[in-house]
Structure formats: C-alpha cells, structure tokens
Scaffold this motif. Structure first.
Motif, mmCIF file in Angstrom:
data_model
loop_
_atom_site.group_PDB
_atom_site.id
_atom_site.type_symbol
_atom_site.label_atom_id
_atom_site.label_comp_id
_atom_site.label_asym_id
_atom_site.label_seq_id
_atom_site.Cartn_x
_atom_site.Cartn_y
_atom_site.Cartn_z
ATOM 1 N N TYR A 1 5.675 -3.648 7.556
ATOM 2 C CA TYR A 1 6.894 -2.861 7.388
ATOM 3 C C TYR A 1 6.587 -1.642 6.522
ATOM 4 N N THR A 2 7.392 -0.592 6.683
ATOM 5 C CA THR A 2 7.319 0.543 5.767
ATOM 6 C C THR A 2 8.690 0.749 5.134
ATOM 7 N N TRP A 3 8.661 1.274 3.900
ATOM 8 C CA TRP A 3 9.864 1.442 3.101
ATOM 9 C C TRP A 3 9.876 2.845 2.506
ATOM 10 N N ASP A 4 11.040 3.476 2.513
ATOM 11 C CA ASP A 4 11.193 4.836 2.013
ATOM 12 C C ASP A 4 11.366 4.800 0.492
ATOM 13 N N VAL A 5 10.253 4.917 -0.225
ATOM 14 C CA VAL A 5 10.293 4.858 -1.680
ATOM 15 C C VAL A 5 11.073 6.035 -2.256
ATOM 16 N N TYR A 6 10.906 7.208 -1.652
ATOM 17 C CA TYR A 6 11.624 8.385 -2.151
ATOM 18 C C TYR A 6 13.136 8.166 -2.117
ATOM 19 N N ALA A 7 13.632 7.626 -1.005
ATOM 20 C CA ALA A 7 15.075 7.394 -0.884
ATOM 21 C C ALA A 7 15.552 6.366 -1.907
ATOM 22 N N ILE A 8 14.750 5.330 -2.122
ATOM 23 C CA ILE A 8 15.109 4.283 -3.093
ATOM 24 C C ILE A 8 15.197 4.879 -4.492
ATOM 25 N N PHE A 9 14.216 5.696 -4.842
ATOM 26 C CA PHE A 9 14.176 6.257 -6.186
ATOM 27 C C PHE A 9 15.244 7.336 -6.378
ATOM 28 N N LYS A 10 15.489 8.092 -5.329
ATOM 29 C CA LYS A 10 16.514 9.124 -5.431
ATOM 30 C C LYS A 10 17.882 8.498 -5.668
ATOM 31 N N LYS A 11 18.156 7.414 -4.978
ATOM 32 C CA LYS A 11 19.448 6.737 -5.151
ATOM 33 C C LYS A 11 19.591 6.177 -6.550
ATOM 34 N N ALA A 12 18.466 5.779 -7.143
ATOM 35 C CA ALA A 12 18.494 5.223 -8.499
ATOM 36 C C ALA A 12 18.417 6.314 -9.563
ATOM 37 N N SER B 1 0.839 -1.201 0.000
ATOM 38 C CA SER B 1 0.000 0.000 0.000
ATOM 39 C C SER B 1 0.873 1.249 0.000
ATOM 40 N N PHE B 2 0.611 2.177 -0.935
ATOM 41 C CA PHE B 2 1.340 3.442 -0.999
ATOM 42 C C PHE B 2 0.682 4.497 -0.114
ATOM 43 N N SER B 3 1.509 5.388 0.420
ATOM 44 C CA SER B 3 0.992 6.561 1.122
ATOM 45 C C SER B 3 0.410 7.535 0.103
ATOM 46 N N ALA B 4 -0.285 8.555 0.585
ATOM 47 C CA ALA B 4 -0.968 9.499 -0.296
ATOM 48 C C ALA B 4 -0.007 10.259 -1.208
ATOM 49 N N ASP B 5 1.230 10.484 -0.757
ATOM 50 C CA ASP B 5 2.204 11.184 -1.590
ATOM 51 C C ASP B 5 3.090 10.226 -2.376
ATOM 52 N N GLY B 6 2.879 8.914 -2.188
ATOM 53 C CA GLY B 6 3.636 7.909 -2.926
ATOM 54 C C GLY B 6 5.051 7.690 -2.434
ATOM 55 N N LYS B 7 5.460 8.363 -1.364
ATOM 56 C CA LYS B 7 6.841 8.288 -0.912
ATOM 57 C C LYS B 7 7.100 7.189 0.114
ATOM 58 N N LEU B 8 6.037 6.584 0.635
ATOM 59 C CA LEU B 8 6.179 5.529 1.630
ATOM 60 C C LEU B 8 5.352 4.325 1.198
ATOM 61 N N LEU B 9 5.931 3.151 1.322
ATOM 62 C CA LEU B 9 5.239 1.916 0.959
ATOM 63 C C LEU B 9 5.094 1.040 2.190
ATOM 64 N N ALA B 10 3.881 0.583 2.466
ATOM 65 C CA ALA B 10 3.637 -0.369 3.551
ATOM 66 C C ALA B 10 3.519 -1.771 2.960
ATOM 67 N N THR B 11 4.083 -2.754 3.658
ATOM 68 C CA THR B 11 4.014 -4.140 3.206
ATOM 69 C C THR B 11 3.567 -5.039 4.359
ATOM 70 N N CYS B 12 2.816 -6.085 4.026
ATOM 71 C CA CYS B 12 2.332 -7.051 5.015
ATOM 72 C C CYS B 12 3.006 -8.385 4.768
ATOM 73 N N CYS B 13 3.730 -8.866 5.774
ATOM 74 C CA CYS B 13 4.532 -10.073 5.626
ATOM 75 C C CYS B 13 3.932 -11.225 6.424
ATOM 76 N N ASP B 14 4.193 -12.444 5.962
ATOM 77 C CA ASP B 14 3.685 -13.624 6.655
ATOM 78 C C ASP B 14 4.457 -13.974 7.922
ATOM 79 N N ASP B 15 5.343 -13.080 8.376
ATOM 80 C CA ASP B 15 5.931 -13.241 9.711
ATOM 81 C C ASP B 15 5.062 -12.548 10.758
ATOM 82 N N ASN B 16 3.833 -12.159 10.350
ATOM 83 C CA ASN B 16 2.842 -11.480 11.210
ATOM 84 C C ASN B 16 3.176 -10.024 11.483
#
Length: 375
Positions: free
Chosen positions: A321-332, A303-318
């Motif tokens: 997690y959130t991930w900094d999409v902006y930082a990932i894209f900036k580095k690339a 699931s993306f945040s409203a500004d698209g800069k943060l991604l939430a993920t649901c894992c089967d370890d119960n």
C-alpha cells in the motif's frame, strides 16, 4: 537522560473520533508474504520482494505491475536494497544467496554465495562499492560489489540469528540486531556496532528485552534507531552510545516492531507493527503523529519516497500500500516536518492553530514472521 514516551493520538476537538486514514493505492499480485519495498528513481515506481520468490515493479499512480516478475528460482526473497546510484538492486533469499540485479534490463547480474541460511537483511554502502548482509546463520558478510568476493567476514556476531544490518552514513561502521545470544540461561538482545574496516566489535548497546528486528541511522549519523519484539523503539546517541529515548508502541500489549524507516530529511519515523498498524513519529520531539495507518494484517516493512511525501507499506495480506504522508501531515498542521529545516512562519502558524519468534513471545521469535524458516 532517558525519556519514556507513551503513544497517544493527536488532540482533536470534542469527543469526535479521528477519521480513518485510507491508503492512496493498493498493489495486488504477490502470492505470499511481502518482506520489503523500495522506491525507485524518478518517483513513479516502486519495487517489492516476497516469499513467493519474486521481485516486482509497480506503477505508483495506477497500482499496476510493470513488466514481468523478476525471478531466479523459487527461493523466497526476504530483503532488497537499491544502490545509491539507482542502477542496481541487491536481494537476499531463503537459499542463503545474495543476488545482484540490473535496473535497466531487469535481469540478474550475479549471485554471491557464502551464507548457509536465509539472508535476512542487506544494505549498500553510501559509495556503492560494498554490500553488507546479515543471515539467519548468525553471521555478517561484507561483499565487494565489483567481483562479488567476501572482503570482510564471515563475522560471527554472537546473535543466534542476524535479523537486520545497516551501514552508518559515513561507512565507518555497521550495526546489527537479532535474536540472542543466551548467557547464563538468560536471553540478551543487544544492538551491536562493528568497525566496517576491521570487523571488530565497537560496542554492544543493551536495553531491548526482545529480538531486535530493525535498525536505521538518521541521515546525519548522530542517532541510531532500533525496533524490537519488546514493543519498543529506542534511539541511541552515536557520540557516546547512550540511550536517548524509548518509544513504547503499546504499553500493555505485546506488539512487535517489524520494520522502521526514517524520512530522507531525518525528521519523521515510520514503524511497522504486529497489531496491523503503521505509526508515524516526530523525531524532533519523539512524539507520535496522527492516527495509526490501519491494515488488514500485520505489517512487515515501510519505505519513504525520496521526497518523504509518500510511504509504502508491506502487509501480511500479500499486498503493498502507499499512503499520502504530505496530506496526513498537512491536516495535522505539521507539514513543516517535511522540510529540511524548520520554517519559522509554518511553526508559528502550527503553534496558533493546534490545541495545546521460536521462543517465548516476550523474548524471542515465536509468532514472528521468521518462524516458517526455523521451528
């Protein structure tokens, strides 16, 4: 014309392996598998749902749970969706009921009955007046948000199990995906498009060879995207219902696509996979971006945040997690993909700086996360 794309990592100088991307926050507390996540208004919180029967609200900054669990009995919660105005949440549960919750009070408003098996997917119409739900009973129902009545359906979709349903942005149609049906001893797994007013079938999109687990429309309504057990993501033109592209996650490995999400600007796709990863895609060219986002177990939803800069993920370890999409894209060198429209100066800079389930695994639901409901 159909293009078949192989997944590959971004070019990196020399033979050095790309650094492992780490999540910016972990959210612990659920006692069973997570099935969905949504970002809440204000950009400070998110909500998750789980087979443990709870909805939980989390502080995005510190990873702590906000308030008590939201519960109504012990039935596992398989899907959630936020209303367009951000004031209500609708959820679907293993007991076949659709529940409506108030965001301000954290209390249950009402529950709608009709489905006879697990509600696997729910979606709000853009005007907030209707909710569509898809169930393991093979039907879809459209509900009036004000009185909770079924205003369309139950529609017998022809899918043995409806695993995903989503409205088009203009609310004139909705799309369904799932398992089956079986014809002449062969399994078919079409994406089906329905008239949202009459409930009539508009078209069946054929191409997937395994259960269709997830669907998403681009914000402009021009493209429908589907993810499947067959290890592929497919894009479809809504002007002529022709297949545009096939994004193969892993060519030689069965790698079910459990969930997909499109960024609010319609330019980035995230896919949740059976191989414990999330992949990011550039929808401008249908090519993969960066290294995979690695998890400890299979990933069920994104699931993306409203500004698209943060991604939430649901894992089967119960855990979530959130991930900094902006930082990932900036580095690339791809931060321009977070803009609503391409910035020519950033594009020029990037050009200079970047180097040129229950059934048989191949067809059905065995080994899928739904296997605990039906054997």
């Amino acid at each position: 014309m159909v293009f078949k794309l192989r997944i590959m990592s971004s070019p990196i100088a020399g033979t050095q392996k790309p650094p492992k991307i780490k999540p910016c926050q972990k959210f612990e507390g659920h006692t069973d598998l997570l099935e969905g996540a949504i970002h809440l208004p204000g950009g400070q919180r998110m909500m998750t749902c789980s087979r443990d029967g709870s909805l939980r609200v989390w502080n995005l900054k510190n990873g702590k749970q906000v308030g008590e669990d939201w519960r109504d009995g012990d039935s596992g919660v398989w899907t959630i969706a936020l209303s367009p105005d951000g004031k209500k949440v609708v959820s679907g549960s293993e007991d076949g009921r659709v529940r409506l919750w108030d965001m301000d009070t954290s209390k249950l408003i009402t529950k709608w009955t009709g489905h006879t098996e697990t509600v696997m997917s729910v979606c709000w119409s853009q005007d907030g007046e209707r909710v569509v739900s898809g169930s393991y009973d093979g039907t879809v129902r459209e509900w009036d948000m004000e009185n909770g009545e079924t205003i369309l359906g139950p529609i017998k979709t022809g899918h043995e199990d409806v695993l995903t349903v989503v409205y088009s942005p203009d609310m004139t149609m909705f799309a369904t995906g799932g398992y089956g049906p079986t014809r002449a001893g062969l399994y078919e797994h079409p994406v089906k498009i329905w008239n949202a007013k009459t409930g009539e079938l508009v078209v069946a999109l054929k191409g997937h060879t395994g259960s269709v687990m997830c669907l998403a429309w681009t914000p402009d309504g021009k493209t429908l995207i589907s993810g499947s057990v067959d290890s592929s993501i497919r894009t479809w033109s809504t002007s002529n219902w022709k297949q545009i592209a096939v994004l193969d996650e892993l060519e030689d490995t069965w790698n079910s696509v459990h969930g997909i999400a499109i960024s609010p600007n319609g330019r980035i796709l995230a896919s949740a996979l059976f191989d414990n990863t999330v992949r990011l895609w550039n929808l401008d060219n249908n090519k993969p971006i960066s290294s995979p986002l690695n998890h400890a177990n299979r990933v069920a939803a994104v699931s993306f945040s409203a500004d698209g800069k943060l991604l939430a993920t649901c894992c089967d370890d119960n855990n979530a997690y959130t991930w900094d999409v902006y930082a990932i894209f900036k580095k690339a060198g791809l931060e321009y993909l977070l803009l609503d429209k391409p910035d020519k100066s950033l594009l020029a800079q990037a050009h200079v700086s970047r180097r040129p389930v229950r059934r048989q695994p191949s067809q059905g639901l065995s080994c899928l996360r739904t296997s605990s409901i039906k054997s």
